[in-house]
Write a protein that holds these residues in place. Structure first.
Motif, PDB file in Angstrom:
ATOM      1  N   ALA A  13       0.694  -1.257  -0.130  1.00 39.24           N
ATOM      2  CA  ALA A  13       0.066   0.128   0.059  1.00 39.24           C
ATOM      3  C   ALA A  13       0.998   1.108  -0.072  1.00 39.24           C
ATOM      4  N   ALA A  14       0.437   2.163  -0.708  1.00 38.44           N
ATOM      5  CA  ALA A  14       1.243   3.346  -0.783  1.00 38.44           C
ATOM      6  C   ALA A  14       1.192   4.130   0.576  1.00 38.44           C
ATOM      7  N   PRO A  15       2.344   4.567   0.924  1.00 38.97           N
ATOM      8  CA  PRO A  15       2.321   5.376   2.357  1.00 38.97           C
ATOM      9  C   PRO A  15       1.335   6.642   2.495  1.00 38.97           C
ATOM     10  N   ILE A  16       0.715   7.018   3.553  1.00 37.11           N
ATOM     11  CA  ILE A  16       0.036   8.117   3.855  1.00 37.11           C
ATOM     12  C   ILE A  16       0.607   8.975   4.694  1.00 37.11           C
ATOM     13  N   ALA A  17       0.566  10.245   4.085  1.00 35.47           N
ATOM     14  CA  ALA A  17       1.351  11.372   4.989  1.00 35.47           C
ATOM     15  C   ALA A  17       0.209  12.308   5.343  1.00 35.47           C
ATOM     16  N   LEU A  18       0.340  12.707   6.588  1.00 32.90           N
ATOM     17  CA  LEU A  18      -0.603  13.913   7.175  1.00 32.90           C
ATOM     18  C   LEU A  18       0.291  15.050   7.149  1.00 32.90           C
ATOM     19  N   VAL A  19       0.092  16.197   6.280  1.00 31.63           N
ATOM     20  CA  VAL A  19       0.703  17.300   6.467  1.00 31.63           C
ATOM     21  C   VAL A  19       0.031  18.579   6.785  1.00 31.63           C
ATOM     22  N   THR A  20       0.257  19.179   8.057  1.00 26.92           N
ATOM     23  CA  THR A  20      -0.499  20.403   8.656  1.00 26.92           C
ATOM     24  C   THR A  20      -0.203  21.489   7.850  1.00 26.92           C
ATOM     25  N   GLY A  21      -0.840  22.471   7.611  1.00 29.75           N
ATOM     26  CA  GLY A  21      -0.604  23.664   7.081  1.00 29.75           C
ATOM     27  C   GLY A  21      -0.091  23.367   5.613  1.00 29.75           C
ATOM     28  N   GLY A  22      -0.784  22.486   4.740  1.00 29.71           N
ATOM     29  CA  GLY A  22      -0.566  22.134   3.463  1.00 29.71           C
ATOM     30  C   GLY A  22      -1.250  22.962   2.289  1.00 29.71           C
ATOM     31  N   SER A  23      -1.482  23.953   2.784  1.00 28.84           N
ATOM     32  CA  SER A  23      -2.374  24.944   1.732  1.00 28.84           C
ATOM     33  C   SER A  23      -1.588  25.668   1.002  1.00 28.84           C
ATOM     34  N   ARG A  24      -0.187  26.279   1.563  1.00 29.34           N
ATOM     35  CA  ARG A  24       0.654  27.225   1.054  1.00 29.34           C
ATOM     36  C   ARG A  24       2.026  26.880   1.362  1.00 29.34           C
ATOM     37  N   GLY A  25       2.854  27.659   0.851  1.00 30.92           N
ATOM     38  CA  GLY A  25       4.327  27.573   1.355  1.00 30.92           C
ATOM     39  C   GLY A  25       4.939  26.286   1.297  1.00 30.92           C
ATOM     40  N   ARG A  36       5.025  13.189  -5.388  1.00 31.42           N
ATOM     41  CA  ARG A  36       5.400  12.613  -6.495  1.00 31.42           C
ATOM     42  C   ARG A  36       6.385  11.394  -6.087  1.00 31.42           C
ATOM     43  N   GLN A  37       6.653  11.302  -4.927  1.00 32.32           N
ATOM     44  CA  GLN A  37       7.261  10.011  -4.310  1.00 32.32           C
ATOM     45  C   GLN A  37       6.527   8.968  -4.146  1.00 32.32           C
ATOM     46  N   GLY A  38       5.276   9.094  -4.340  1.00 33.17           N
ATOM     47  CA  GLY A  38       4.254   7.946  -4.193  1.00 33.17           C
ATOM     48  C   GLY A  38       3.249   7.949  -3.136  1.00 33.17           C
ATOM     49  N   SER A  39       3.552   8.970  -1.996  1.00 30.33           N
ATOM     50  CA  SER A  39       2.636   8.958  -1.183  1.00 30.33           C
ATOM     51  C   SER A  39       1.045   9.738  -1.399  1.00 30.33           C
ATOM     52  N   GLU A  40       0.177   9.142  -0.431  1.00 28.52           N
ATOM     53  CA  GLU A  40      -1.081   9.701  -0.575  1.00 28.52           C
ATOM     54  C   GLU A  40      -1.152  10.811   0.701  1.00 28.52           C
ATOM     55  N   LEU A  41      -2.139  11.768   0.565  1.00 25.42           N
ATOM     56  CA  LEU A  41      -2.068  12.995   1.519  1.00 25.42           C
ATOM     57  C   LEU A  41      -3.225  13.061   2.212  1.00 25.42           C
ATOM     58  N   ILE A  42      -3.107  13.521   3.235  1.00 23.32           N
ATOM     59  CA  ILE A  42      -4.080  13.833   4.092  1.00 23.32           C
ATOM     60  C   ILE A  42      -3.475  15.621   4.347  1.00 23.32           C
TER      61      ILE A  42
END
Length: 262
Positions: A13-25, A36-42
């Motif tokens: 399964a693809a790794p899932i990463a949770l990134v806070t403040g992911g809307s900018r910067g 691009r590295q293959g992660s799915e994102l929250i």
């Protein structure tokens, strides 16, 4: 005797990463590098829902799943409810754990030590220290054993520039917290590190480093590589620190500043 073709093992399964403040910067850039590295994102955002959805569109264009959730990291009372929403996203994806937590969300205050108010100090503490502490605590049951936590600090925790005493104090606390988390979560195989960017051309702090030519030139003059950092310089490091094969890096402070203030 006829031979049977080898059975193909199911792809991991693809790794899932949770990134806070992911809307900018830096959060936005890190999320795109991870996709691009293959992660799915929250991804989380505080108020910039339009920007967050634009990042999500870019991630989907890379063929990755993504969920966008509101979160105010200054409001620790909301963290239990946020964890429930993360659990719902994971269930929709057929998962019960995510792999990587990037505590990135933040804001900047530039004020001389003598003029820093208690309100400014308390806001920075809620966002940069109390927030990551208790958000990580709330999400801990949802982080997979063997996962990673990456806390974003700042070069200002190593070198001193007037006007950032309160901000840098919070980031120094995050660096200590990182070592304690690494020690206490080691039994679950979770590695925890700090990434400390130098000055980067983003809209952080009103975009001063990006938009003020004098500040930009000063930073470049104090950096061994002779320029100010770009978001891609940091997003690429986030992806590298969460890539397969780097899990043995643990309890470390990694500065990505191009050699600033040496």
């Amino acid at each position: 005797m006829s031979s049977q073709p080898p059975s193909s093992a199911a792809a991991p399964a693809a790794p899932i990463a949770l990134v806070t403040g992911g809307s900018r910067g830096l959060g936005r850039n890190a999320a795109l590098h991870l996709a691009r590295q293959g992660s799915e994102l929250i991804l989380t955002y505080r108020s910039a829902v339009t920007e967050a959805e634009a990042v999500a569109t870019d991630i989907r264009g890379l063929g990755r799943r993504v969920a966008v959730l509101p979160l105010d990291v200054a409001d620790s009372a909301s963290f239990a409810g946020f964890a429930d929403r993360v659990r719902e996203v994971l269930a929709d994806w057929g998962r019960d754990r995510f792999d990587h937590l990037v505590n990135n969300a933040g804001t900047g205050v530039h004020a001389p030590f003598a003029a820093t108010t208690e309100a400014q100090f308390d806001e920075l503490a809620r966002i940069h220290l109390k927030g990551p502490f208790f958000l990580t605590q709330a999400l801990l049951p949802l982080i997979a054993d063997g996962g990673r936590i990456l806390n974003i600090s700042s070069g200002l925790a190593r070198f001193a520039l007037p006007g950032y005493a309160a901000y840098a104090t919070m980031k120094g606390g995050i660096e200590v917290l990182t070592r304690y988390l690494a020690r206490e979560l080691g039994e679950r195989g979770i590695s925890v590190n700090t990434l400390a960017p130098g000055a980067i051309e983003t809209d952080f702090g009103g975009g001063t480093v990006r938009d003020n030519a004098e500040v930009n030139a000063f930073v470049a003059s104090q950096t061994a590589l002779g320029r100010v950092g770009l978001p891609d310089d940091i997003g690429a490091v986030v992806a590298a620190l969460l890539a397969p094969g780097t899990g043995w890096i643990n309890a470390q402070r990694i500065e990505a500043s191009g050699g600033m203030m040496l």
